[in-house]
Design a protein around this motif. Sequence first.
Motif, short mmCIF file in Angstrom:
data_model
loop_
_atom_site.label_atom_id
_atom_site.label_comp_id
_atom_site.label_asym_id
_atom_site.label_seq_id
_atom_site.Cartn_x
_atom_site.Cartn_y
_atom_site.Cartn_z
N GLU A 192 18.06 33.45 -16.33
CA GLU A 192 17.91 31.83 -16.59
C GLU A 192 18.63 30.91 -18.57
OE1 GLU A 192 13.51 29.14 -15.93
OE2 GLU A 192 14.00 31.21 -14.34
N PRO A 227 10.25 39.31 -11.80
CA PRO A 227 9.88 37.46 -12.07
C PRO A 227 9.42 37.47 -13.51
CG PRO A 227 10.26 38.13 -9.76
CD PRO A 227 10.02 39.17 -10.72
N ALA A 228 8.21 37.74 -13.37
CA ALA A 228 7.43 37.55 -14.41
C ALA A 228 7.38 38.12 -16.17
CB ALA A 228 6.09 38.44 -13.93
N LEU A 266 10.92 38.01 -16.68
CA LEU A 266 11.38 37.05 -16.95
C LEU A 266 10.98 35.75 -18.02
CD1 LEU A 266 14.20 35.72 -17.19
CD2 LEU A 266 14.57 35.49 -14.69
N ALA A 267 9.24 35.67 -16.98
CA ALA A 267 9.46 33.96 -16.72
C ALA A 267 8.08 34.24 -18.58
CB ALA A 267 8.11 33.88 -15.53
N VAL A 308 11.18 33.23 -21.01
CA VAL A 308 12.03 31.79 -20.78
C VAL A 308 10.27 31.31 -21.43
CG1 VAL A 308 12.15 30.25 -19.42
CG2 VAL A 308 13.01 32.51 -18.90
N ALA A 309 9.49 31.84 -21.38
CA ALA A 309 8.49 30.43 -22.01
C ALA A 309 8.86 30.93 -23.30
CB ALA A 309 7.48 30.85 -21.41
N ARG A 344 11.41 28.85 -25.22
CA ARG A 344 11.11 27.69 -25.19
C ARG A 344 10.31 27.54 -26.09
NH1 ARG A 344 13.66 25.23 -21.08
NH2 ARG A 344 14.05 26.37 -18.42
#
Lengths: 253, 253
Positions: free
Chosen positions: A177, A227-228, A230-231, A234-235, A238
């Motif tokens: 991402e 995925p978890a 990575l999320a 990413v959070a 941000r």
Amino acid sequence: MVGQAEAVTAGLLVIGDEILSGRTKDRNIGYIAEYLTAVGIDLAEVRVVPDIEDEIVAALNALRTRYTYVFTTGGIGPTHDDITADAVAKAFDVSIDVDPRARAMLLERIAEADLNEARLRMARIPAGAELVANPVSKAPGFWIGNVIVMAGVPTIMQAMLDEVAPKLRTGVRMLSETVTANAKEGDIGGPLKAVAEIHTDVSIGSYPFMGEDGRPNTNLVLRSRDPARLAAAVAAVRMMVAEVHAARGTVGA
Amino acid sequence: MVGQAEAVTAGLLVIGDEILSGRTKDRNIGYIAEYLTAVGIDLAEVRVVPDIEDEIVAALNALRTRYTYVFTTGGIGPTHDDITADAVAKAFDVSIDVDPRARAMLLERIAEADLNEARLRMARIPAGAELVANPVSKAPGFWIGNVIVMAGVPTIMQAMLDEVAPKLRTGVRMLSETVTANAKEGDIGGPLKAVAEIHTDVSIGSYPFMGEDGRPNTNLVLRSRDPARLAAAVAAVRMMVAEVHAARGTVGA
């Protein structure tokens, strides 16, 4: 847990004087890198070596003992400087000769009268190898052990990669991402390092670029198989970017 | 006699996860290959490695003991994934710290207040290295031992190469001549091999391509440092091509 243990890796060996002299600009490294990433294989190393047998053998042996697969491009044509097949046979310490299956493939395109010694070079295949079909110009690549030998001509290499891809063991696909920071790389390097030190299981790359508005900008690329995780990273990135902009009074991502 | 002894060689180490994932397509290998060839340095090997310190150190040590020069690209920016300078210091077993000269260069472009820890990473230089000026964005490359460390951004890398080129030892320039065979590669492979076996001191490469008339064609590229030997081999190749065409009743080169 999705861990490093499930990774399938690859090395790429680009063979050819013409790449090292700059006469031909390689177009295969980027294509293969993107292709392998898409199917869940991590390209871990690339080497470019000249048309010298000892160099090819040494590089091939270094790569094939280290990675799940090794792909080679170049050096399987009909002329004296096409020595990849012989070098691979030497690396695996097996014999090499004209393979009847490969000869039959050549005859699909070449008249028997034109199948001279030079063209028969393209049917020389190390003992024990499986052939890789070449739908473009027939002369096959081959697969021996964990090494997949392909042509150097991009259209043919791409067709061969399509041929072998369904047979490759693939890992859990790397997810990626991108967060565009709308900031200079040097303004976020410090806080980004702090995020990276917490989310050690996510690879975070920072790539500066010049925005269309003429202002320096930065893409932050996060990569993980989970995925978890990575999320979560990413959070965090941000939030970090928002905090940098808040502190500087600028408009964020 | 102009022999191999006078050759000046180089290895190239491309550093960066983004090249191996295919996200960024390398544009430096071809540029550097052509550039070095033009100034009389033989690019003998290229490696692409990820942003992992041990990988960079191992590849650097393998290349720097083998070639006259090693050029690196990538990994000298302000973020946590920019680890080239530290890896080079480790390979040479020297200390690394913020270099006052490099810091001064950064201050030509960056206000003192903005010179945070992240940006100061770009001034971290291994002890004993000479700086390589960066006329594009100031953050310098450096030169230590026989290793020249450059940026990965093509415009900056190219400017750095221009900076160091006048200081490089260069060999006798490799001369090159191309004979277009107007024939399929497989039709000339046999006689070409015979020519190559006689003219062993001239490197002869064979590169098939599709002609604008839609017919397969072949470029024969002859390379040597010795003009007389090159001319003799070119004459032999031209004669060989003419003979092939005469035997086949086709129009030659």
